[in-house]
Design a protein around this motif. Sequence first.
Motif, PDB file in Angstrom:
ATOM      1  N   MET A  80      27.697  35.252  50.762  1.00  0.00           N
ATOM      2  CA  MET A  80      27.848  36.064  49.277  1.00  0.00           C
ATOM      3  C   MET A  80      28.834  35.770  48.615  1.00  0.00           C
ATOM      4  O   MET A  80      29.970  35.459  49.277  1.00  0.00           O
ATOM      5  CB  MET A  80      27.944  37.739  50.097  1.00  0.00           C
ATOM      6  N   ALA A  81      28.716  36.019  47.347  1.00  0.00           N
ATOM      7  CA  ALA A  81      29.935  35.506  46.505  1.00  0.00           C
ATOM      8  C   ALA A  81      31.078  36.403  46.518  1.00  0.00           C
ATOM      9  O   ALA A  81      31.030  37.711  46.828  1.00  0.00           O
ATOM     10  CB  ALA A  81      29.418  35.743  45.131  1.00  0.00           C
ATOM     11  N   GLN A  82      32.343  35.906  46.584  1.00  0.00           N
ATOM     12  CA  GLN A  82      33.368  36.522  46.440  1.00  0.00           C
ATOM     13  C   GLN A  82      33.639  37.326  45.026  1.00  0.00           C
ATOM     14  O   GLN A  82      33.353  36.791  44.021  1.00  0.00           O
ATOM     15  CB  GLN A  82      34.697  35.576  46.776  1.00  0.00           C
ATOM     16  N   LEU A  83      34.220  38.489  45.307  1.00  0.00           N
ATOM     17  CA  LEU A  83      34.790  39.415  44.116  1.00  0.00           C
ATOM     18  C   LEU A  83      36.011  38.784  43.580  1.00  0.00           C
ATOM     19  O   LEU A  83      37.067  38.556  44.218  1.00  0.00           O
ATOM     20  CB  LEU A  83      34.780  40.652  44.447  1.00  0.00           C
ATOM     21  N   ILE A  84      36.223  38.913  42.259  1.00  0.00           N
ATOM     22  CA  ILE A  84      37.500  38.507  41.436  1.00  0.00           C
ATOM     23  C   ILE A  84      38.421  39.706  41.542  1.00  0.00           C
ATOM     24  O   ILE A  84      37.839  40.895  41.076  1.00  0.00           O
ATOM     25  CB  ILE A  84      37.249  37.966  40.307  1.00  0.00           C
ATOM     26  N   LYS A  85      39.576  39.607  41.708  1.00  0.00           N
ATOM     27  CA  LYS A  85      40.553  40.856  41.885  1.00  0.00           C
ATOM     28  C   LYS A  85      40.733  41.172  40.351  1.00  0.00           C
ATOM     29  O   LYS A  85      41.622  40.556  39.803  1.00  0.00           O
ATOM     30  CB  LYS A  85      41.954  40.602  42.473  1.00  0.00           C
ATOM     31  N   ARG A 132      34.017  35.094  30.198  1.00  0.00           N
ATOM     32  CA  ARG A 132      34.039  33.940  30.865  1.00  0.00           C
ATOM     33  C   ARG A 132      32.714  33.419  31.665  1.00  0.00           C
ATOM     34  O   ARG A 132      32.519  32.253  31.689  1.00  0.00           O
ATOM     35  CB  ARG A 132      35.079  34.297  32.362  1.00  0.00           C
ATOM     36  N   LEU A 134      32.298  29.495  40.919  1.00  0.00           N
ATOM     37  CA  LEU A 134      32.609  30.176  39.919  1.00  0.00           C
ATOM     38  C   LEU A 134      31.804  31.075  39.297  1.00  0.00           C
ATOM     39  O   LEU A 134      31.810  32.356  39.082  1.00  0.00           O
ATOM     40  CB  LEU A 134      33.068  29.295  38.965  1.00  0.00           C
ATOM     41  N   SER A 189      30.709  34.147  41.516  1.00  0.00           N
ATOM     42  CA  SER A 189      31.729  35.230  41.754  1.00  0.00           C
ATOM     43  C   SER A 189      31.924  35.941  40.517  1.00  0.00           C
ATOM     44  O   SER A 189      32.087  37.269  40.447  1.00  0.00           O
ATOM     45  CB  SER A 189      33.234  34.628  42.172  1.00  0.00           C
ATOM     46  N   ALA A 205      28.996  38.287  40.588  1.00  0.00           N
ATOM     47  CA  ALA A 205      29.083  39.442  41.417  1.00  0.00           C
ATOM     48  C   ALA A 205      29.978  40.424  40.911  1.00  0.00           C
ATOM     49  O   ALA A 205      29.715  41.778  41.215  1.00  0.00           O
ATOM     50  CB  ALA A 205      29.594  38.971  42.777  1.00  0.00           C
ATOM     51  N   PHE A 223      29.617  44.291  40.305  1.00  0.00           N
ATOM     52  CA  PHE A 223      30.318  45.252  40.945  1.00  0.00           C
ATOM     53  C   PHE A 223      30.927  46.360  40.034  1.00  0.00           C
ATOM     54  O   PHE A 223      30.873  47.654  40.241  1.00  0.00           O
ATOM     55  CB  PHE A 223      31.240  44.635  41.665  1.00  0.00           C
ATOM     56  N   MET A 264      28.298  48.661  38.398  1.00  0.00           N
ATOM     57  CA  MET A 264      27.854  49.847  39.106  1.00  0.00           C
ATOM     58  C   MET A 264      29.149  50.566  39.342  1.00  0.00           C
ATOM     59  O   MET A 264      28.677  52.009  39.553  1.00  0.00           O
ATOM     60  CB  MET A 264      27.712  49.156  40.653  1.00  0.00           C
ATOM     61  N   THR A 297      35.428  40.457  50.316  1.00  0.00           N
ATOM     62  CA  THR A 297      36.889  40.115  50.385  1.00  0.00           C
ATOM     63  C   THR A 297      37.416  40.150  49.140  1.00  0.00           C
ATOM     64  O   THR A 297      36.638  39.980  48.107  1.00  0.00           O
ATOM     65  CB  THR A 297      37.200  38.773  51.041  1.00  0.00           C
ATOM     66  N   ILE A 298      38.604  40.294  48.812  1.00  0.00           N
ATOM     67  CA  ILE A 298      39.248  40.557  47.648  1.00  0.00           C
ATOM     68  C   ILE A 298      40.341  39.433  47.638  1.00  0.00           C
ATOM     69  O   ILE A 298      41.104  39.000  48.440  1.00  0.00           O
ATOM     70  CB  ILE A 298      39.974  41.838  47.222  1.00  0.00           C
TER      71      ILE A 298
END
Lengths: 211, 158
Positions: free
Chosen positions: A1-6, A20, A173, A176, A179, A183, A186, B5-6
Amino acid sequence: MAQLIKVRPTKIELVKLKRRLKLSQRVQKIVKDRLSILTMEFLQAARETVNAKKRTIDAMSEAYKAMTIASGYHGYVALQKELVASEADITVTAGPRSVAGVRLPSLELNEPSGGLRGYNLTQTSSLVDSASDTSREALRAIIELAELQRGLELLGGEINRTKRITNALEYILIPSLQATIRFLAMKFEERDREEKARLKRVKVLLARKKD
Amino acid sequence: MCPQTIREDAESRYERFLEAYLSTELRLVNSGLPRARRTLAELLLEEHPSVRCSDGSDQAFKRSELQFLSGIIEESEAAELPLPILIELAGDEHEATVLCSGEVELKVLSRILNMPLRYESPGRVRIYKPQLSVVRRKLRTTTQYAFSARTGDEARLR
């Protein structure tokens, strides 16, 4: 699963992320085009290198044969005497050429003007002419091979680099970014729903108070 | 979807770096485009024929290629053939567009591919990948790729 950007969950961040994503997708398209062109050029260069190698080997063998026959006919010393007199510097024009952002060498043998051979034509046979022609042909083949082989190495290196970029875009890139955009979208929808529910509740409370 | 994960700050810094890198990549792919094209007639007169690229470097032309070009067109047409010939790639993996500013470029392409060609839209001739390969094999230094971010459909509509 793709990671989320903070990122902070704000609409401005969402707009920035969308921008972006658009840039990344544009770059991905161009990089993919570039990769396909570099691969095409690489395969073409590989095919041409094989042919050039074959031509070089053949030309060298022909030149060696012709030179052996000429030296057998004239004698080694006499031939050497003629060749020393006709000695001339070889000049090669070298310049860069760009293929999809890759700088490749471009080499070209400068032919002597007027077709002069440099040695005495009256005292030598056609065997020396033949040796001279085949040697020049071998020289031409060597220069062509050098250009192609160096080009092949540079193109190979650039293909590897471009592939890494394409993979980074395609698998890290862009997923993420997508995703994170999903996020955030939502999250905003959830906020809207909460707001609506709160307003309904307030409406009910106000109605009850009125009654 | 919920986050797995963040990422840490260091990772977002990495991402900003990647973004800057990608912008550079866009400039790099078109760095070989000429600042101004020069005609075949002009180039034939020079000892070391070349054009200045957008990144400030030079693109050298092979004399043998220039002579080949002058051999397939009329002498008077040499002054109307700007070089390098630009090949635009716009998203479609199977085809490319040759930007033809005049009839001479069209004639050169037709002669090289040994088939009649026509304009797809004003100043644009569409060729397919196998044909592109033939053109590039014959005109290695006198053609140049131009990468465009437009899609193939947009390119066709222009």
